[in-house]
Design a protein around this motif. Sequence first.
Motif, PDB file in Angstrom:
ATOM      1  N   ASP A 214       0.836  -1.209   0.000  1.00 37.62           N
ATOM      2  CA  ASP A 214       0.000   0.000   0.000  1.00 37.62           C
ATOM      3  C   ASP A 214       0.870   1.258   0.000  1.00 37.62           C
ATOM      4  O   ASP A 214       0.583   2.226  -0.727  1.00 37.62           O
ATOM      5  CB  ASP A 214      -0.924   0.005   1.222  1.00 37.62           C
ATOM      6  CG  ASP A 214      -1.984  -1.082   1.152  1.00 37.62           C
ATOM      7  OD1 ASP A 214      -2.222  -1.613   0.043  1.00 37.62           O
ATOM      8  OD2 ASP A 214      -2.558  -1.419   2.204  1.00 37.62           O
ATOM      9  N   GLU A 217       2.332   1.928  -3.448  1.00 39.94           N
ATOM     10  CA  GLU A 217       1.377   2.543  -4.365  1.00 39.94           C
ATOM     11  C   GLU A 217       1.200   4.035  -4.059  1.00 39.94           C
ATOM     12  O   GLU A 217       1.183   4.870  -4.973  1.00 39.94           O
ATOM     13  CB  GLU A 217       0.040   1.815  -4.284  1.00 39.94           C
ATOM     14  CG  GLU A 217       0.101   0.392  -4.835  1.00 39.94           C
ATOM     15  CD  GLU A 217      -1.248  -0.301  -4.780  1.00 39.94           C
ATOM     16  OE1 GLU A 217      -2.168   0.232  -4.118  1.00 39.94           O
ATOM     17  OE2 GLU A 217      -1.376  -1.382  -5.397  1.00 39.94           O
ATOM     18  N   ARG A 227       2.808   3.435 -12.216  1.00 41.06           N
ATOM     19  CA  ARG A 227       2.735   2.287 -11.311  1.00 41.06           C
ATOM     20  C   ARG A 227       3.644   1.175 -11.814  1.00 41.06           C
ATOM     21  O   ARG A 227       3.568   0.766 -12.971  1.00 41.06           O
ATOM     22  CB  ARG A 227       1.293   1.782 -11.218  1.00 41.06           C
ATOM     23  CG  ARG A 227       0.366   2.681 -10.412  1.00 41.06           C
ATOM     24  CD  ARG A 227       0.667   2.563  -8.917  1.00 41.06           C
ATOM     25  NE  ARG A 227      -0.200   3.409  -8.115  1.00 41.06           N
ATOM     26  CZ  ARG A 227      -1.346   2.989  -7.568  1.00 41.06           C
ATOM     27  NH1 ARG A 227      -1.770   1.755  -7.781  1.00 41.06           N
ATOM     28  NH2 ARG A 227      -2.064   3.810  -6.825  1.00 41.06           N
TER      29      ARG A 227
END
Length: 340
Positions: A214, A217, A227
Amino acid sequence: MNEIEFGLDTFGGVTHDEQGRPTPHPQVIRDLVGDAVVADDLGLDFFAVGEHHRPDFAVSSPEMVLAAVAAATERIRLGSAVTVLSSDDPVRVYQRFATLDAVSRGRAEIVAGRGSFVESFPLFGYELGDYELLFEEKLALLAELVSGDPVTWSGTVRAALTEQRVFPTTADRMPVWVGVGGTPESVVRTAKYGFGLFLAIIGGDPARFVPYIDLFERAQDRFEVPRNRVAVHSPGLIAETDEQARELAYDGWLAFRTKLGRERGWGPAGPREFENEIEHGSLYLGSPETVATKIARTLTTLKVDRFDLKYDQPVPHAVQRRSIELYGEQVVPMVKDMLA
């Protein structure tokens, strides 16, 4: 969601024969090349070779071994696990992998890291006190090198470069990953340079890495970079049955864990820790059905693009080779079915 890739990693760990005698380093390396050929024949996606400078691992120059693999394979992608960037020169790292990329027709990937052992620092004349600085500056330079543009860079750990071109060039930009053991700073730094995140999950519940993915990201969004991918690397051994896998692996696992524990000040290990890592941790050991179920559970928990099994457990090479065959022939297809 992209289809998940499946690979194999090896550190070139020294195997032994049925009498417990260690295999000579040259034979370990030749066996490793043969393993990669089998992995290619099985249709696996990635084969990675680690760098170490100690007697229990045979490979100190991953790119040389991977060049031999490239000549003997057709499609499998090839990388390091990891290249110890802190004690190497980023220009030479780039050049060696660019050469590998050429001979493999575009299959090379760099996995850079600080390494889990520190023998390379005194061997190549670096100070352990510069551990963080060396990696930070050299990773920044590597990011410039793989761009393909002339490089202008300055730092404190090597000579500066001004509009320097570096050869050979590559047909496409090589994928670069950073091997991360689990610190938030390393995750953010990986995102900053637009590299892939290669998580070394070698113990404990894989679910504890959810926050790191997480964070990766969020950091990519903050740095406004595209990404990038996430991979997982974990150890394991596959045999015909759970009982056989345990019997084959336990003595070698205990010997290595005890040796490493003495080096790092850990407490003693035994059957309880072994069983806990199999049942609840990151040791993927057992029958094809058991290992496939555990991998599928990990891939359901973690948002990753590649799963690599570190297959070189301290067992006879024939046991390793059979583990590779079971992984490619049975485990990977079962995992794909479970995820579908």
